[in-house]
Design an enzyme around this catalytic site. Structure first.
Site, PDB file in Angstrom:
ATOM      1  N   LYS A  92       1.043  -1.053   0.003  1.00  0.00           N
ATOM      2  CA  LYS A  92       0.059   0.004   0.095  1.00  0.00           C
ATOM      3  C   LYS A  92       0.940   1.057   0.045  1.00  0.00           C
ATOM      4  O   LYS A  92       1.806   1.276   0.776  1.00  0.00           O
ATOM      5  CB  LYS A  92      -0.775  -0.015   1.302  1.00  0.00           C
ATOM      6  CG  LYS A  92      -1.820   1.143   1.341  1.00  0.00           C
ATOM      7  CD  LYS A  92      -2.833   1.061   2.836  1.00  0.00           C
ATOM      8  CE  LYS A  92      -3.836   1.768   2.621  1.00  0.00           C
ATOM      9  NZ  LYS A  92      -4.643   1.659   4.164  1.00  0.00           N
TER      10      LYS A  92
ATOM     11  N   SER B 218      -9.522   1.495   3.222  1.00  0.00           N
ATOM     12  CA  SER B 218      -8.524   2.479   2.415  1.00  0.00           C
ATOM     13  C   SER B 218      -7.662   1.582   1.537  1.00  0.00           C
ATOM     14  O   SER B 218      -6.918   2.121   0.708  1.00  0.00           O
ATOM     15  CB  SER B 218      -7.845   3.506   3.221  1.00  0.00           C
ATOM     16  OG  SER B 218      -7.216   2.927   4.233  1.00  0.00           O
TER      17      SER B 218
ATOM     18  N   SER C 183      -9.437  -0.842   7.111  1.00  0.00           N
ATOM     19  CA  SER C 183      -9.110  -0.641   5.975  1.00  0.00           C
ATOM     20  C   SER C 183      -8.309  -1.598   5.346  1.00  0.00           C
ATOM     21  O   SER C 183      -7.846  -1.584   4.194  1.00  0.00           O
ATOM     22  CB  SER C 183      -8.039   0.716   6.006  1.00  0.00           C
ATOM     23  OG  SER C 183      -8.967   1.966   6.109  1.00  0.00           O
TER      24      SER C 183
END
Lengths: 447, 52
Positions: free
Chosen positions: A74, A149, A173
């Site tokens: 990420k 996210s 997330s």
């Protein structure tokens, strides 16, 4: 192909990391324009790392099941020499001068990094649609959100753009996008995996952990992330379902839910009961206070981190994220302290709910992946805000720090994935993962 | 500070800063703060006061 399938073949030389990496890079090349999963792709470096891994393995220096495995990060985690954008123009000039601790751990385990994945800007959202690089899109239906996210990471696993990936989870997330994209997402117990070198949202709620194609793959990555001696090869067997004691969360965590999510979740729980698991209903007495507790903590923490750049370069935030960060600056100290007290109350209530059971079971997401741009979604009891619905079932375990894992449990008639969540005792992560392995096997056999 | 006083000040500040779009969001935050303050686990300075 999963990590667990690829690793023994790589170890025996039947499969080359270079080929595996080329396959992932081809998937990225094929799908990224449509799904927007990656912000940065490091094709040349990845291929060089893969060839190096192949040479090491051939020379008898096999490091374990992540050696030669293509992994994505990420874009909230530092990877030395690359930008960590946090999906924001605020960080457009950033270049990491060192690896995040987790990046370094995976590198030590032999992982091949293929790139940095898209996310909701600064991890401050649950849909991955507010990103300076454009919205990430759900591979099952590109008009829908992949969740967030860590949306790009979930897409990468769901499509084979990478075999492993690292996400972060402040209110859900990791687990939310895992559920929305039909993969496994594991939020470790708070503090087990270092968040050093990761752009923070709320340091007291942030967790770093893996998303993967299977529970075993998540376990392999999680072990590599832990501090101390590399334990990447540790293996686990599923707990026998017969005798497994599960606490089914009732009340607030099950009362505003999409009809398909409810049907699939109840069917999975019934399958577990039929297979010999003991299911008891449990509730958190102050569950309805959780959104307010969570909001004040995250807002207070995010406001502190973003205070200077909200003044110096507000135009560099996406409009929705900027608006929420500006709002966050109005939280009063007395309410932040109240929220800290509430966090302790919820933690003790989750401990009590776990008393006498091996794990808690509940949906991960109360809705399937929402359309991009949707403000509300229909659920039992009337429409509700997407953000509220997305966080509803995951944020309890960020407040409490208990380990929690999401695994695919079925689909809607339209084929949208639905996730089942298990949360376990602190200090007993292997038991939670063993229960998840059992549930995963049961659902696979039922399907 | 009461929530009503806080909200009035926050709205005025948002207007002054040229961010009128913040006002509906602040009203939502005020509702969440009301919820937080109403929780039965909050302490009050006179909570343990002997009954008259």
């Amino acid at each position: 192909m999963t990590i667990a399938e690829a690793a023994p073949r790589l170890a025996k030389g039947e499969l080359k990391s270079e080929k595996l990496t080329e396959d992932c890079l081809s998937k990225i090349e094929e799908l990224n324009a449509k799904l927007n999963a990656f912000i940065t792709v490091t094709a040349e470096d990845a291929l060089a790392s893969a060839r190096k891994a192949d040479k090491e393995i051939a020379a008898g220096r096999y490091l374990g099941p992540l050696h030669g495995i293509p992994v994505s990060l990420k874009d909230l985690l530092d990877q030395k020499g690359l930008p960590t954008t946090a999906a924001s123009s605020v960080r457009r000039d950033h270049v990491a001068d060192a690896d995040a601790v987790v990046t370094a751990r995976l590198r030590k385990a032999g992982a091949v990094f293929v790139g940095k994945t898209n996310l909701h800007e600064f991890a401050f959202g649950t849909t991955s649609e507010d990103s300076a690089f454009g919205p990430a899109r759900n591979p099952k239906d590109p008009t829908r959100s992949p969740g967030g996210s860590s949306g790009g990471s979930a897409i990468a696993i769901a499509t084979g753009m990478s075999l492993g990936t690292v996400g972060t989870d402040t209110g859900g997330s990791i687990r939310i996008p895992a559920a929305a994209c039909g993969v496994v997402g594991f939020k470790p117990e708070w503090g087990q995996v270092s968040a050093a070198g990761v752009v923070p949202l709320s340091r007291q709620l942030d967790h770093v952990g893996p998303l993967a194609a299977s529970v075993t793959d998540a376990w392999i990555q999680y072990n590599a992330m832990l501090p101390g001696e590399l334990r990447v090869g540790a293996q686990l067997e599923p707990t026998p379902v017969k005798g497994l004691r599960l606490g089914m969360m009732s009340g607030y965590l099950f009362d505003r839910i999409d009809a398909d999510v409810e049907r699939v979740t109840l069917a999975a729980i019934e399958s577990l009961r039929k297979a010999g698991a003991t299911i008891t209903e449990v509730a958190l007495p102050h569950a309805t206070d959780m959104p307010a507790i969570y909001l004040h903590l995250v807002f207070g923490d995010a406001a502190e981190y973003h205070a200077r750049t909200l003044v110096s370069r507000p135009q560099d935030y996406t409009p929705n994220v900027r608006l929420r960060l500006e709002m966050a600056r109005y939280v009063l100290a007395e309410d932040y302290i109240r929220a800290l007290r509430g966090k302790a109350i919820i933690t003790s209530e989750i401990d009590r709910a776990l008393d006498g059971v091996d794990a808690l079971v509940l949906p991960t997401l109360s809705i399937p992946a929402p359309p991009i741009g949707a403000a509300t979604m229909p659920v039992k009891g009337g429409p509700d805000a997407v953000r509220t619905l997305m966080l509803r079932c995951t944020q309890p375990f960020n407040l409490s720090g208990h380990p929690a894992i999401s695994l695919p449990s079925g689909t809607t008639p339209a084929g949208l994935p639905i996730g089942l969540q298990l949360a376990g005792h602190k200090g007993k992560t292997p038991a939670l993962v063993q229960a998840a392995l059992a549930v995963e096997r049961l659902i696979a056999n039922a399907g | 500070m009461t929530i009503a006083d806080w909200l009035a000040m926050a709205k005025a500040d948002a207007e002054k800063r040229g961010l009128p779009e913040l006002i509906p969001a602040l009203e939502g935050l005020a509702q969440a703060t009301e919820r937080l303050r109403a929780a039965d686990w909050n302490d009050d300075a006179d909570k343990d006061k002997p009954k008259q």
